[in-house]
Design a protein around this motif. Structure first.
Motif, mmCIF file in Angstrom:
data_model
loop_
_atom_site.group_PDB
_atom_site.id
_atom_site.type_symbol
_atom_site.label_atom_id
_atom_site.label_comp_id
_atom_site.label_asym_id
_atom_site.label_seq_id
_atom_site.Cartn_x
_atom_site.Cartn_y
_atom_site.Cartn_z
ATOM 1 N N GLU A 26 12.818 9.876 -8.536
ATOM 2 C CA GLU A 26 12.633 8.442 -8.775
ATOM 3 C C GLU A 26 13.782 7.914 -9.633
ATOM 4 O O GLU A 26 14.060 8.451 -10.682
ATOM 5 N N ARG A 34 7.282 -0.965 -7.277
ATOM 6 C CA ARG A 34 6.944 -2.383 -7.457
ATOM 7 C C ARG A 34 5.665 -2.551 -8.281
ATOM 8 O O ARG A 34 5.369 -3.653 -8.736
ATOM 9 N N TRP A 51 -3.865 -7.937 -6.908
ATOM 10 C CA TRP A 51 -5.110 -8.053 -6.126
ATOM 11 C C TRP A 51 -5.510 -6.665 -5.645
ATOM 12 O O TRP A 51 -4.741 -6.025 -4.923
ATOM 13 N N GLN A 458 6.555 0.323 2.535
ATOM 14 C CA GLN A 458 6.180 -0.992 3.067
ATOM 15 C C GLN A 458 7.130 -1.552 4.130
ATOM 16 O O GLN A 458 6.859 -2.596 4.693
ATOM 17 N N VAL A 466 -0.602 -2.671 -1.080
ATOM 18 C CA VAL A 466 -0.935 -1.381 -1.688
ATOM 19 C C VAL A 466 -1.733 -0.494 -0.723
ATOM 20 O O VAL A 466 -1.322 0.648 -0.467
HETATM 21 C C1 LIG Z 1 5.333 -9.259 -7.024
HETATM 22 C C2 LIG Z 1 4.513 -8.455 -6.069
HETATM 23 C C3 LIG Z 1 3.165 -8.722 -5.931
HETATM 24 C C4 LIG Z 1 2.398 -7.972 -5.040
HETATM 25 N N1 LIG Z 1 1.056 -8.205 -4.975
HETATM 26 C C5 LIG Z 1 0.268 -7.377 -4.254
HETATM 27 C C6 LIG Z 1 -1.142 -7.430 -4.402
HETATM 28 O O1 LIG Z 1 -1.656 -8.222 -5.185
HETATM 29 N N2 LIG Z 1 -1.899 -6.558 -3.682
HETATM 30 C C7 LIG Z 1 -1.336 -5.639 -2.830
HETATM 31 O O2 LIG Z 1 -2.063 -4.860 -2.189
HETATM 32 N N3 LIG Z 1 0.016 -5.548 -2.705
HETATM 33 C C8 LIG Z 1 0.815 -6.373 -3.416
HETATM 34 N N4 LIG Z 1 2.180 -6.249 -3.379
HETATM 35 C C9 LIG Z 1 2.773 -5.294 -2.434
HETATM 36 C C10 LIG Z 1 2.724 -3.869 -2.957
HETATM 37 O O3 LIG Z 1 2.968 -3.846 -4.329
HETATM 38 C C11 LIG Z 1 3.780 -3.047 -2.225
HETATM 39 O O4 LIG Z 1 3.570 -3.170 -0.819
HETATM 40 C C12 LIG Z 1 3.760 -1.570 -2.593
HETATM 41 O O5 LIG Z 1 3.709 -1.394 -3.985
HETATM 42 C C13 LIG Z 1 4.998 -0.903 -1.997
HETATM 43 O O6 LIG Z 1 5.001 0.450 -2.288
HETATM 44 P P1 LIG Z 1 6.152 1.406 -1.732
HETATM 45 O O7 LIG Z 1 5.825 2.763 -2.199
HETATM 46 O O8 LIG Z 1 6.336 1.173 -0.278
HETATM 47 O O9 LIG Z 1 7.531 0.845 -2.377
HETATM 48 P P2 LIG Z 1 8.051 0.791 -3.873
HETATM 49 O O10 LIG Z 1 6.954 0.485 -4.808
HETATM 50 O O11 LIG Z 1 9.202 -0.132 -3.904
HETATM 51 O O12 LIG Z 1 8.562 2.271 -4.161
HETATM 52 C C14 LIG Z 1 9.842 2.704 -3.796
HETATM 53 C C15 LIG Z 1 10.412 3.537 -4.928
HETATM 54 O O13 LIG Z 1 11.665 4.079 -4.530
HETATM 55 C C16 LIG Z 1 12.536 4.068 -5.661
HETATM 56 N N5 LIG Z 1 13.926 4.145 -5.216
HETATM 57 C C17 LIG Z 1 14.669 3.203 -4.564
HETATM 58 N N6 LIG Z 1 15.912 3.670 -4.308
HETATM 59 C C18 LIG Z 1 15.964 4.923 -4.815
HETATM 60 C C19 LIG Z 1 16.984 5.928 -4.866
HETATM 61 N N7 LIG Z 1 18.194 5.739 -4.336
HETATM 62 N N8 LIG Z 1 16.706 7.108 -5.478
HETATM 63 C C20 LIG Z 1 15.473 7.343 -6.020
HETATM 64 N N9 LIG Z 1 14.470 6.417 -6.003
HETATM 65 C C21 LIG Z 1 14.713 5.232 -5.396
HETATM 66 C C22 LIG Z 1 12.194 2.750 -6.327
HETATM 67 O O14 LIG Z 1 12.626 2.719 -7.675
HETATM 68 C C23 LIG Z 1 10.668 2.714 -6.189
HETATM 69 O O15 LIG Z 1 10.038 3.341 -7.281
HETATM 70 C C24 LIG Z 1 2.990 -6.960 -4.271
HETATM 71 C C25 LIG Z 1 4.350 -6.681 -4.413
HETATM 72 C C26 LIG Z 1 5.109 -7.416 -5.310
HETATM 73 C C27 LIG Z 1 6.554 -7.083 -5.481
#
Ligand SMILES: Cc1cc2nc3c(=O)[nH]c(=O)nc-3n(C[C@H](O)[C@H](O)[C@H](O)COP(=O)(O)OP(=O)(O)OC[C@H]3O[C@@H](n4cnc5c(N)ncnc54)[C@H](O)[C@@H]3O)c2cc1C
Length: 485
Positions: A26, A34, A51, A458, A466
């Motif tokens: 990470e 996020r 949410w 995502q 989430v």
């Molecule tokens: C402001 C906001 C509000 C939201 N509200 C809601 C809600 O209320 N309810 C809901 O269900 N969803 C909500 N969402 C959506 C939800 O949060 C996301 O869909 C979900 O958290 C995405 O998870 P992920 O694991 O796909 O991506 P991410 O959480 O982006 O995880 C990807 C990870 O990869 C890491 N990374 C990137 N590049 C590198 C690299 N080169 N080397 C090592 N690590 C790296 C990043 O640092 C990050 O930790 C919201 C999102 C945002 C931004």
């Protein structure tokens, strides 16, 4: 594994219980992606999601490991679920109780309660088939969807009709239509371009309820990290991947920005798909061209304010949707003619209404969010302009001074999403769930030219949010296990 967001943690833990030795890399100094949190002056801010919908998906997740969500956090069902603010003295609290909700709709549009029953019966069916079956398919081949029963189901799933026309078949009142169309905003699109399949979100909203994990959404991440580590996943923070080294179509090593190299048999990338595809692999191994990416409909970015308020606020619930301006011009500014919106809708979250732990005594934790088009120019001046604009509206509508009581303020927008997560065009929620970006039409969870490189999160199946990210990690882990057994 790359990336300790919901999807990365989910994939890593599923692999760990299947005898894989997993290292999760990470780039940031804390987990959650996020859904990270930060603390300042006694306030605890969830940085992204707020949410908690589809509690059954979280139960499902933890049950794969013989656990329950309540082993890690306490859940509270919110009542009212949320509040929709159509204007001054025109506020609709959405009761958690279904009969009370129907009574509220009936006051707005006689006959709406009966219509809601019909609408929800269809939505429930879509939820059951969609969330408990369709989204768990890796979407790598049409054959996955070819069984007769499923083809019949797909027809009942309303894939080829928009949410907008679907909702209008049941309701006439503009207020109710806006209410029913609101949940698709979570999917990164508008009711006009999101298939009616996603009325399943209304079932999640109205029937399954809005919940809150005490301490904040980050408590879920804390629980997932504890579980991952218990199962043997090693998590390295401040470990930014710079390159996935590939030889003859096989990923061999991961090189960090520090120069350290880690040998690997399989890579699952939970970082933003575009970043991995375009920056971490040699261009000859990219899954998609830059043009392909540029044509994708991204879910919006956001301008966020994390505010500490030095007094208790009135006339605000835990979740507040400010729908006091029309949606169409704002949607146009996000999707059709990208620009900073003239009069944006916005969302205000005040978790301290429910939870005394996230703000000091007699103070309030206030999170404000304006959805924005991705790739806009982001500047301090613009952020401030919009801060003043929504504060004017919020103070006027809720009838109180807020600005003069701000004791902590931090803003967060496109350039922060890029810097913190390598977010393509500064997106907040990944890729929109439009018809042309559903299932097989999403960026594939496997690289076509590299035999052991997979993607999760995502921007691939099943989509943003989430619960889908948790499922995405599960689905990709199943594919890796299948191909390696
Ligand atoms: C402001 C906001 C509000 C939201 N509200 C809601 C809600 O209320 N309810 C809901 O269900 N969803 C909500 N969402 C959506 C939800 O949060 C996301 O869909 C979900 O958290 C995405 O998870 P992920 O694991 O796909 O991506 P991410 O959480 O982006 O995880 C990807 C990870 O990869 C890491 N990374 C990137 N590049 C590198 C690299 N080169 N080397 C090592 N690590 C790296 C990043 O640092 C990050 O930790 C919201 C999102 C945002 C931004």
């Amino acid at each position: 594994m790359i990336g300790a967001g919901f999807a990365g943690l989910s994939a890593a833990t599923h692999l760990a219980i299947n005898n894989f030795s997993v290292t999760l890399l990470e780039k940031n100094d804390s987990p959650g992606g996020r859904a990270r949190k930060f603390e300042s002056q006694g306030f605890t801010f969830d940085m992204g999601p707020s949410w908690y919908w589809m509690p059954d998906v979280f139960e499902d997740y933890f049950s794969h490991f013989g656990k329950k969500p309540t082993d890690y956090y306490e859940l509270i069902r919110l009542d009212p679920s949320y509040s929709v603010i159509y204007g001054k003295d025109d506020v609709l609290d959405i009761p958690a109780n279904l009969n009370e909700f129907k009574a509220r709709l009936e006051e707005i549009e006689p006959g709406a309660a009966v219509q809601l029953d019909k609408f929800l019966a269809q939505a429930k069916y879509k939820y059951q088939v969609g969330i408990h079956d369709l989204v768990k398919r890796p979407s790598r081949s049409l054959m996955e969807f070819a069984s007769l029963a499923l083809v019949k189901d797909v027809m009942r799933m309303d894939i080829f009709q928009s949410m907008s026309s679907h909702v209008r078949k049941f309701f006439k009142s503009d207020k109710i239509i806006r209410l029913m169309e609101f949940p698709v905003l979570f999917l990164g699109g508008t009711a006009g371009n999101i298939p009616a399949l996603y009325s399943l979100m209304n079932y999640a909203d109205i029937a399954l309820g809005t919940w809150y994990p005490k301490g904040g959404m980050h408590e879920i991440i804390k629980g997932m990290v504890a579980l991952a580590e218990e199962k043997g996943v090693k998590i390295q923070y401040n470990a930014e991947v710079e390159e996935i080294e590939i030889e003859q179509g096989e990923a061999k090593r991961i090189r960090l920005t520090t120069g350290e190299k880690i040998r690997t048999d399989v890579v699952i990338a939970g970082a933003d798909y575009h970043h991995v595809d375009k920056h971490l692999v040699n261009p000859k191994y990219s899954n998609y061209s830059e043009e392909y990416w540029d044509k994708r409909v991204l879910a919006p970015s956001s301008l966020i304010f994390y505010l500490g308020i030095g007094k208790k606020l009135t006339n605000l619930r835990h979740h507040n949707l400010f729908f006091d301006e029309p949606l169409a011009p704002h949607a146009d500014a996000i999707y059709t003619n990208p620009r900073w919106p003239e009069a944006p809708l916005f969302y205000a979250c005040v978790p301290s209404v429910t939870d005394g732990m996230v703000a000091p005594a007699n103070m309030e934790n206030l999170f404000l969010l304006i959805p924005l088009a991705p790739d806009l120019e982001d500047s301090e001046e613009m952020r401030e302009k919009y801060y003043e604009m929504i504060m004017d509206r919020m103070e006027e509508i809720t009838g109180q001074e807020i600005r003069s009581h701000v004791v902590f303020k931090r803003s967060y927008a496109l350039s922060d999403f890029k810097a913190d997560y390598h977010a393509y065009k500064g997106n907040a929620y990944g890729l929109a769930n439009t018809l042309k970006q559903t299932a097989l039409l999403k960026p594939s969870l496997k690289n076509k030219k590299v035999s052991n490189l997979f993607y999760t999160g995502q921007l691939t199946v099943p989509g943003p949010g989430v619960p889908p990210s948790l499922i995405s990690g599960y689905v990709v882990a199943k594919e890796v296990i299948r191909e390696n057994s």
